[in-house]
Design a protein around this motif. Structure first.
Motif, PDB file in Angstrom:
ATOM      1  N   GLU A  51      26.265  30.170  18.101  1.00 13.93           N
ATOM      2  CA  GLU A  51      25.366  29.242  17.412  1.00 13.93           C
ATOM      3  C   GLU A  51      24.494  28.470  18.395  1.00 13.93           C
ATOM      4  O   GLU A  51      23.283  28.317  18.188  1.00 13.93           O
ATOM      5  N   LYS A  52      25.090  27.992  19.493  1.00 17.26           N
ATOM      6  CA  LYS A  52      24.335  27.211  20.478  1.00 17.26           C
ATOM      7  C   LYS A  52      23.289  28.072  21.177  1.00 17.26           C
ATOM      8  O   LYS A  52      22.142  27.644  21.359  1.00 17.26           O
ATOM      9  N   VAL A  55      20.304  28.650  19.012  1.00 18.18           N
ATOM     10  CA  VAL A  55      19.407  27.500  18.937  1.00 18.18           C
ATOM     11  C   VAL A  55      18.481  27.457  20.143  1.00 18.18           C
ATOM     12  O   VAL A  55      17.273  27.229  20.020  1.00 18.18           O
ATOM     13  N   LEU A 193      18.296  23.553   9.044  1.00 15.41           N
ATOM     14  CA  LEU A 193      18.691  23.393  10.431  1.00 15.41           C
ATOM     15  C   LEU A 193      20.150  23.721  10.626  1.00 15.41           C
ATOM     16  O   LEU A 193      20.986  23.464   9.781  1.00 15.41           O
ATOM     17  N   SER A 194      20.473  24.298  11.776  1.00 20.54           N
ATOM     18  CA  SER A 194      21.876  24.503  12.128  1.00 20.54           C
ATOM     19  C   SER A 194      22.482  23.169  12.530  1.00 20.54           C
ATOM     20  O   SER A 194      21.783  22.180  12.713  1.00 20.54           O
ATOM     21  N   GLU A 197      21.010  21.912  15.821  1.00 21.15           N
ATOM     22  CA  GLU A 197      19.665  21.354  15.684  1.00 21.15           C
ATOM     23  C   GLU A 197      19.725  19.992  14.999  1.00 21.15           C
ATOM     24  O   GLU A 197      19.000  19.078  15.373  1.00 21.15           O
ATOM     25  N   THR A 202      18.428  20.372  20.863  1.00 21.60           N
ATOM     26  CA  THR A 202      17.333  21.330  20.927  1.00 21.60           C
ATOM     27  C   THR A 202      16.595  21.283  22.262  1.00 21.60           C
ATOM     28  O   THR A 202      15.611  21.969  22.438  1.00 21.60           O
TER      29      THR A 202
END
Length: 359
Positions: A51-52, A55, A193-194, A197, A202
């Motif tokens: 996930e990171k 982003v 947005l995740s 985020e 970000t």
């Protein structure tokens, strides 16, 4: 610190314990339990790292990273089992992963979110598009079994050829879904947005990016090691517990391999971010059916452990039930806790059926 973030740290000691159990010969049961628990925190870190990185790298590259690593835990466990010749369990795990995503994972998300919010909404277009792709994938997975069951085809070469051809087509279709979702029709998938985020993570820091890439790679290696320990004892331990290879593959392995998915979907649902939750679940099931399963078929042929798409007919029926029920509930774009209960109940009923199925 939120409880979801505490889970990996609480379970972290089981990683060295699992290695010690194998090295010091504590027995199959000790290895089975410690390695199974140890996979949980590592898979959560792997999911978080994916996930990171997504982003930091943007929509296209991030989408590709997610597509490649979202089901890494499940794929690694399945490949390890396949390498050790546990073909029956691997075939069943494909069915179990689809059932787990469409019924249990989506059901838990709708139920937990519904406990906090009376009704939750999400963009039905995402559910409809992914649901259509998933229906096609389910039909493709079931066709080899249908052909074989309704004809006189018993030749292993013919069964293998059908499986390889269908797998190749599914991988091509999955590639086209990536082009569709990340390129030509990306606006349909702009669901919010995740968590990263939303939390303001970000900033394009190369140091932070490389940190998460390192976590991603280390987690992948750790899961490979732990999966090898777990799979090495899974057959004698499940036999001792009276579990068939069918039940082990359909229920046990998917429950373990997708713990990170459960944590993520429940977290998103509790934050009332059902767009992301539904997108994650439908994308996960599509990835399993149209990429993970075909890859296992092709790799199995290559390493001399042939796996085909000639499933148990009951598995095909179960997948059809899961796709139908999930589509009926999610196509409306609204959910509540009762919808979640219906999905979970369907999963439990199928689980009981698989438990008593003689396989």
């Amino acid at each position: 610190m939120k409880y979801q973030k505490l889970i990996p740290f609480i379970l972290l000691p089981f990683v060295p314990l699992a290695i010690a159990a194998d090295y010091l010969h504590w027995g199959d049961t000790a290895i089975f339990i410690t390695s199974a628990i140890a996979i949980i925190p590592v898979s959560i870190w792997l999911s978080t790292a994916v996930e990171k990185v997504a982003v930091f790298t943007g929509a296209v590259v991030g989408g590709l990273v997610t597509a490649l690593f979202a089901n890494a835990t499940e794929l690694i466990i399945a490949l390890t089992a396949l390498r050790q010749g546990l073909v029956d369990i691997v075939e069943a795990s494909i069915t179990g992963s689809v059932l787990g995503a469409l019924l249990l994972l989506l059901g838990l998300g709708m139920f937990t979110g519904g406990l906090r919010y009376k009704e939750q909404t999400f963009k039905p277009i995402v559910a409809r598009v992914n649901g259509s792709f998933m229906t096609l994938a389910a039909i493709a997975l079931g066709l080899p079994t249908t052909v074989i069951a309704t004809s006189n085809i018993v030749d292993e070469i013919a069964i293998r050829d059908i499986s390889v051809i269908v797998s190749t087509i599914l991988i091509a279709v999955y590639g086209l879904t990536l082009v569709f979702s990340l390129g030509t029709h990306s606006y349909l998938y702009e669901v919010g947005l995740s968590d990263a985020e939303e939390d303001g993570e970000t900033t394009k820091s190369s140091t932070t990016l490389w940190l998460w890439i390192t976590v991603l790679l280390v987690s992948t290696v750790a899961i490979a090691i732990l999966s090898d320990l777990f799979v090495s004892v899974i057959e004698p331990e499940t036999t001792r517990l009276g579990l068939t290879p069918l039940f082990t593959g359909v229920i046990l392995i998917p429950l373990l391999s997708d713990v990170a998915g459960y944590v993520t979907v429940i977290r998103l649902s509790m934050k009332n971010k059902m767009d992301l939750a539904v997108s994650s679940v439908t994308g996960d099931s599509l990835l399993v059916a149209s990429f993970v399963a075909p890859i296992l078929v092709l790799v199995g042929q290559f390493i001399g452990q042939p796996i085909t798409l000639n499933f148990n007919p009951f598995e095909v029926i179960a997948i059809a039930i899961a796709v139908t029920v999930a589509n009926l509930i999610s196509f409306g774009g609204r959910s509540n806790w009762l919808d979640g209960i219906l999905l979970i109940a369907t999963y439990m009923i199928l689980g009981v059926a698989f438990y008593y199925h003689p396989a």
